[in-house]
Design an enzyme around this catalytic site. Structure first.
Site, PDB file in Angstrom:
ATOM      1  N   HIS A   1      12.906  10.815   8.817  1.00 53.11           N
ATOM      2  CA  HIS A   1      13.630   9.991   9.788  1.00 53.11           C
ATOM      3  C   HIS A   1      14.438  10.946  10.660  1.00 53.11           C
ATOM      4  O   HIS A   1      14.383  12.154  10.497  1.00 53.11           O
ATOM      5  CB  HIS A   1      14.558   8.984   9.086  1.00 53.11           C
ATOM      6  CG  HIS A   1      15.665   9.629   8.309  1.00 53.11           C
ATOM      7  ND1 HIS A   1      16.913   9.813   8.828  1.00 53.11           N
ATOM      8  CD2 HIS A   1      15.690  10.141   7.058  1.00 53.11           C
ATOM      9  CE1 HIS A   1      17.680  10.414   7.925  1.00 53.11           C
ATOM     10  NE2 HIS A   1      16.957  10.622   6.837  1.00 53.11           N
TER      11      HIS A   1
ATOM     12  N   ASP B   1      14.177  14.198   5.972  1.00 52.73           N
ATOM     13  CA  ASP B   1      14.837  13.998   7.268  1.00 52.73           C
ATOM     14  C   ASP B   1      13.775  14.127   8.356  1.00 52.73           C
ATOM     15  O   ASP B   1      12.636  13.750   8.147  1.00 52.73           O
ATOM     16  CB  ASP B   1      15.979  15.001   7.431  1.00 52.73           C
ATOM     17  CG  ASP B   1      17.070  14.498   8.390  1.00 52.73           C
ATOM     18  OD1 ASP B   1      16.808  13.540   9.136  1.00 52.73           O
ATOM     19  OD2 ASP B   1      18.166  15.065   8.397  1.00 52.73           O
TER      20      ASP B   1
END
Length: 284
Positions: A174, A151
């Site tokens: 991300h 993440d």
């Protein structure tokens, strides 16, 4: 507190709470601290190691925090590997951390924070394993660290101010969020075959948020390198006028081997100065 080198210690969820009599508390991790598998814990606790209201805390060393994440990711628990709440004059440095149950380091309601020299690793498929999460904190510096997770490398949440991030090797990872983000600068960044070098995306959905994050006063200066995809720059904004004052000052991103790249732009107010490639199509 010293965690001895060349030793491994199995440690379940544990909380250290201040205030403390001493003005300086040091936790020196030279060995390995391992989390138990999720099958050994009946309920999720939202943290694995937590320090609350400990001022002058220093967590450092050449050791490893091993979150045993492979067993936790199946359960989708939100256990943070190292949670720091209500601390000031805080330093977290030199540690390695791998396979966290969820977020690696969460810094909440804290101030005067210095994070440096960390190595954080997890597979790109691991769920919500943010590297460093900042929430309701101020005067935070994060420098010279390598972060690769499933993440965000670094996530900055509501109520945070004066956060500086420099010298970070980031990826995989991300992001996502809601609210607003303003007065942010990206400066002197080198890209090496990156999937999405420069992105503003008001349509990203990490959860079922309806409203886009309001974006304003974002500056990109001296960005260069290569993109693995034809689109090197993407400014995708909603049509509600919530994406303004985007500045690009000197940008040069080509494809691998000098291939051409393009920029995509939708509903963004962008100004450019200096040499900019690829050309930004929606300049103000």
């Amino acid at each position: 507190m010293l965690v001895l080198a060349q030793r491994s210690f199995l440690v379940g969820p544990v909380s250290f709470q201040g205030p403390c009599a001493s003005g300086r508390i040091t936790v020196q991790v030279q060995g390995k601290i391992m989390a138990p598998p999720s099958t050994a814990v009946s309920t999720c606790s939202n943290y694995w190691l937590m320090f609350t209201r400990v001022d002058g805390l220093r967590v450092t060393g050449n050791g490893v925090l091993d979150g045993n994440g492979q067993s936790w990711w199946i359960r989708r628990c939100s256990d943070v590997a190292l949670k720091l709440v209500g601390c000031s004059n805080l330093e977290v440095s030199q540690l390695s951390s791998k396979d966290s149950p969820q977020m690696y380091i969460a810094i909440i309601e804290s101030s005067a924070v210095n994070v440096w020299g960390l190595t954080i690793t997890a597979p790109g498929s691991s769920p919500n394993t943010d590297g460093i999460h900042i929430e309701r904190s101020q005067n935070v510096q994060i420098t010279n660290s390598r972060i690769g997770t499933g993440d965000d490398c670094i996530s900055i949440s509501s109520g945070s101010r004066f956060v500086s991030v420099d010298g970070i090797e980031c990826g995989p990872g991300h992001g996502g969020g809601q609210g607003y983000a303003k007065s942010i600068s990206f400066t002197n960044i080198a890209f090496d075959n990156v999937d999405n070098p420069v992105v503003i995306d008001q349509f990203y959905r990490d959860r079922s948020f309806e409203a886009a994050v309001v974006i304003s006063n974002i500056t990109h200066t001296n960005l260069k390198g290569t993109s693995s995809r034809p689109t090197a720059v993407a400014f995708d904004c909603s049509n509600g006028g919530s994406c303004t004052d985007i500045h690009v000052n000197s940008l040069m991103i080509t494809g691998s081997g000098g291939r051409q790249t393009v920029a995509r732009c939708r509903n963004a107010q962008v100004t450019t100065t200096g040499q900019v490639y690829p050309e930004i199509p929606c300049r103000s």
